[in-house]
Design a protein around this motif. Structure first.
Motif, PDB file in Angstrom:
ATOM      1  N   ALA A 116       0.835  -1.201   0.000  1.00 12.97           N
ATOM      2  CA  ALA A 116       0.000   0.000   0.000  1.00 12.97           C
ATOM      3  C   ALA A 116       0.871   1.253   0.000  1.00 12.97           C
ATOM      4  N   ARG A 117       1.912   1.270   0.841  1.00  6.23           N
ATOM      5  CA  ARG A 117       2.794   2.441   0.884  1.00  6.23           C
ATOM      6  C   ARG A 117       3.536   2.617  -0.434  1.00  6.23           C
ATOM      7  N   ARG A 118       4.035   1.521  -0.987  1.00  2.53           N
ATOM      8  CA  ARG A 118       4.796   1.614  -2.239  1.00  2.53           C
ATOM      9  C   ARG A 118       3.893   2.041  -3.389  1.00  2.53           C
ATOM     10  N   TYR A 119       2.707   1.480  -3.470  1.00  2.81           N
ATOM     11  CA  TYR A 119       1.793   1.820  -4.560  1.00  2.81           C
ATOM     12  C   TYR A 119       1.353   3.280  -4.482  1.00  2.81           C
ATOM     13  N   GLN A 120       1.166   3.782  -3.269  1.00  2.00           N
ATOM     14  CA  GLN A 120       0.782   5.189  -3.131  1.00  2.00           C
ATOM     15  C   GLN A 120       1.905   6.114  -3.600  1.00  2.00           C
ATOM     16  N   ARG A 121       3.144   5.729  -3.321  1.00  2.00           N
ATOM     17  CA  ARG A 121       4.270   6.543  -3.801  1.00  2.00           C
ATOM     18  C   ARG A 121       4.341   6.521  -5.328  1.00  2.00           C
ATOM     19  N   ILE A 122       4.112   5.356  -5.920  1.00  2.00           N
ATOM     20  CA  ILE A 122       4.140   5.246  -7.379  1.00  2.00           C
ATOM     21  C   ILE A 122       3.084   6.153  -8.011  1.00  2.00           C
ATOM     22  N   ALA A 123       1.917   6.202  -7.396  1.00  2.00           N
ATOM     23  CA  ALA A 123       0.802   6.960  -7.983  1.00  2.00           C
ATOM     24  C   ALA A 123       0.781   8.427  -7.569  1.00  2.00           C
ATOM     25  N   ASP A 124       1.744   8.860  -6.773  1.00  2.00           N
ATOM     26  CA  ASP A 124       1.746  10.228  -6.246  1.00  2.00           C
ATOM     27  C   ASP A 124       2.419  11.189  -7.227  1.00  2.00           C
ATOM     28  N   HIS A 125       1.757  11.457  -8.343  1.00  2.00           N
ATOM     29  CA  HIS A 125       2.192  12.450  -9.339  1.00  2.00           C
ATOM     30  C   HIS A 125       3.557  12.126  -9.945  1.00  2.00           C
ATOM     31  N   LEU A 126       3.971  10.860  -9.862  1.00  4.95           N
ATOM     32  CA  LEU A 126       5.252  10.467 -10.435  1.00  4.95           C
ATOM     33  C   LEU A 126       5.111  10.128 -11.910  1.00  4.95           C
ATOM     34  N   TYR A 127       3.948   9.615 -12.270  1.00  6.55           N
ATOM     35  CA  TYR A 127       3.652   9.225 -13.646  1.00  6.55           C
ATOM     36  C   TYR A 127       2.334   9.867 -14.067  1.00  6.55           C
TER      37      TYR A 127
END
Length: 606
Positions: free
Chosen positions: A342-353
């Protein structure tokens, strides 16, 4: 990440950049303006009438904008160019428009409505880098480079020497966008020019004229379009060499999977005669009943994630163009079934892409998208999906129309003239001008003893086919936990896959089916994941490299490899095929020099 341009639409419906306070196309008629400024002043379409067989006409453009110049060029090329020629359109854009902004802009561009509608289906998510889009059954290629022109040009230039037939200098006016109109641009134009290279631009600014002349272009000032008094066009007059013809020597491909099929098609589109040698079509991992196609993304931009988001753009465009009947863009979801994910996926989806690439769905949204009960939030790839591997491979080879030899290669031996002698298991000898080995984990078995073996690791995987149930038949998207579950096809779902390193054992194991189902049930924790019935299974072996990147390139004169596609072979195969085909024929490659070095076979040479 939000790199879309800041745009408003004026009272005429024309898009206006609020960043540069300038319009994207003429209020009077954007299509007529594009035809006059960029096609007519570059001698198009007349120049296309006399193109030699299999010629690839290359246009480079600054400022993709709405894509109007590309759409009109695409349309006119199909109307006027010989059927066996191709168009390669390379465009650079720092502030790409979103799909929704393009859709609104296209309401005014009715003369290109048919192509604009088609293009919107292929338009990539606006992540940085090169997005190669394959259109019109391969006759038209768009390389959309997203990023700062001044940063991209130095990396693109080494491969583009004397490759460009025409330059479209678009983008916003020099007074409003001076960062683009720099000496480096004109120097790049000169380096990419040959004796027949032309250019045109809407501006008549004195600074632009002087810089072009200094770079070696003969510049003419001609009447502008509509309300514009003047514009510039011209010809490069410092070169004496014509554009080099592509290398169309024949190629023999060893292999029968997705990398072999994509490579065969890419070469055939370039007019290269191709022969394929394999015991069976789709005999390895490419023969699985279902496969997911989605990018590999990290919680920060890495070279590996950059490769895969670019590969993903090409793959979705490619399968839509060539295998639509066996390609299902249902989306792919990665449920966050523990706190770490959950933490990793939120970082991936946090305006990175770009949001069109990936977004984080809270549990209610995730469950709705999945179509089945789901207790977790999830990472969602809305433009991803799944396909039927074996049918895709066979379709691609049918379209490539290659010579097919059913057999197994025993040995490769180089001859005195640099060609290759191929020995089959039955003792038959074949001669080949050039060879591409695309045989997965078995690549080293075919390389001659004097070539250093590649560090390719076999990874055994078994997938399980389970019978659908009333509950599970509602699944709408691919679910990727530790393994994956694909929506129903012919009353079955594919569940997998096991992952056993350094094993090439093809015997099916009951315990592997149990592992697949147990892992799915432990991760999903839903009633639909319980008591599933296995109806069949399939074992195959993937090829991987130590750094998890594919391996591509030249291992000896006229001998090349494409291998180590790993578990995302159907995502990476189309762009790898484009790369090997471009390297063999001398065309422009859709990656930066750094990215190419990271996947090149030479990275392992001591």
């Amino acid at each position: 990440m939000n790199s879309s341009s800041s745009v408003q639409f004026n009272e005429h419906g024309v898009p206006v950049s609020t960043t540069f306070d300038d319009i994207y196309f003429s209020v009077d008629s954007g299509v007529d303006e594009s035809q006059y400024v960029f096609l007519n002043q570059n001698g198009l379409p007349e120049r296309w009438h006399s193109l030699p067989d299999h010629y690839c006409f290359t246009i480079a453009e600054t400022g993709f904008g709405t894509g109007l110049n590309f759409l009109l060029t695409w349309k006119r090329f199909l109307e006027h160019a010989p059927a066996n020629t191709r168009l390669h359109f390379v465009s650079f854009e720092k502030f790409p428009l979103s799909r929704q902004q393009l859709q609104q802009a296209y309401q005014l561009l009715t003369p290109v409505a048919q192509l604009s509608s088609q293009f919107l289906e292929h338009y990539p998510a606006v992540n940085p880098g090169c997005h190669r889009i394959i259109l019109s059954q391969g006759r038209v290629i768009l390389d959309l480079w997203i990023g700062d022109l001044n940063e991209l040009l130095p990396d693109w230039l080494p491969q583009a020497q004397q490759q460009v037939d025409a330059w479209f200098l678009d983008g916003f006016a020099p007074a409003k966008n001076p960062e683009m109109w720099q000496p480096a641009l004109y120097d790049a134009m000169a380096q990419t020019a040959h004796s027949d290279t032309t250019f045109s631009t809407f501006t008549a600014a004195g600074s632009v004229k002087r810089e072009l002349q200094q770079a070696g272009f003969k510049v003419k000032k001609v009447p502008g379009f509509g309300r514009k008094r003047d514009m510039l066009c011209g010809l490069y007059n410092q070169a004496t060499d014509k554009k080099k013809h592509n290398d169309r020597r024949s190629v023999t491909i060893i292999g029968g999977g997705i990398s072999a099929a994509c490579s065969a098609l890419a070469l055939r589109q370039r007019g290269v005669d191709v022969r394929l040698i394999t015991p069976e079509i789709a005999d390895g991992a490419s023969g699985n009943p279902q496969a997911a196609v989605y990018p590999l993304l990290h919680a920060e931009h890495t070279p590996l994630s950059r490769l895969y988001w670019q590969a993903f753009s090409t793959a979705t465009s490619f399968y839509r163009s060539f295998c639509a009947e066996n390609w299902f863009p249902t989306g792919v979801m990665q449920p966050a079934f523990n706190d770490d994910r959950a933490r990793r996926y939120q970082r991936i989806a946090d305006h990175l892409y770009a949001e069109e690439t990936v977004r984080y769905l809270q549990q209610p949204e995730a469950e709705k998208a999945a179509g089945v009960s789901l207790a977790f939030a999830a990472l969602h790839y809305p433009r991803a999906g799944w396909l039927r591997p074996s049918k895709v491979v066979k379709t691609l080879l049918e379209k490539a129309n290659t010579e097919f030899i059913e057999g197994k290669v025993k040995a490769l031996e180089q001859t005195a003239n640099g060609s290759w002698q191929i020995t089959l298991n039955n003792g038959e000898l074949l001669s080949a001008e050039r060879v591409v080995v695309a045989s997965g984990h078995q690549v080293n078995l075919l390389l001659p003893e004097n070539i250093e073996p590649l560090p390719i690791q076999p990874v055994r995987g078994q997938v399980s086919l389970v019978k659908t149930t009333p509950e599970l038949s509602a699944l709408k998207t691919v679910l990727c936990f530790k393994g994956y579950l694909v929506p129903e096809d012919d009353n079955t779902h594919c569940v997998g896959a096991t992952f056993h390193r350094d094993s090439d054992d093809l015997e099916a194991r009951t315990e592997d089916d149990e592992e697949n189902l147990q892992q799915l049930n432990q991760n999903a924790q839903e009633s639909w994941s319980e008591s599933l019935e296995v109806t069949a299974h399939r074992v195959s072996v993937r090829a991987t490299s130590p750094d998890h990147q594919p391996v591509i390139g030249t291992v000896a004169k006229n001998l090349h490899v494409v291998t180590a596609l790993g578990s995302r072979g159907f995502t990476s195969a189309p762009i790898l095929a484009e790369i090997i085909a471009c390297q063999l024929t001398g065309e422009l490659v859709p990656l930066t020099q750094d990215a190419l070095r990271r996947i090149a076979v030479s990275r392992f040479k001591r």
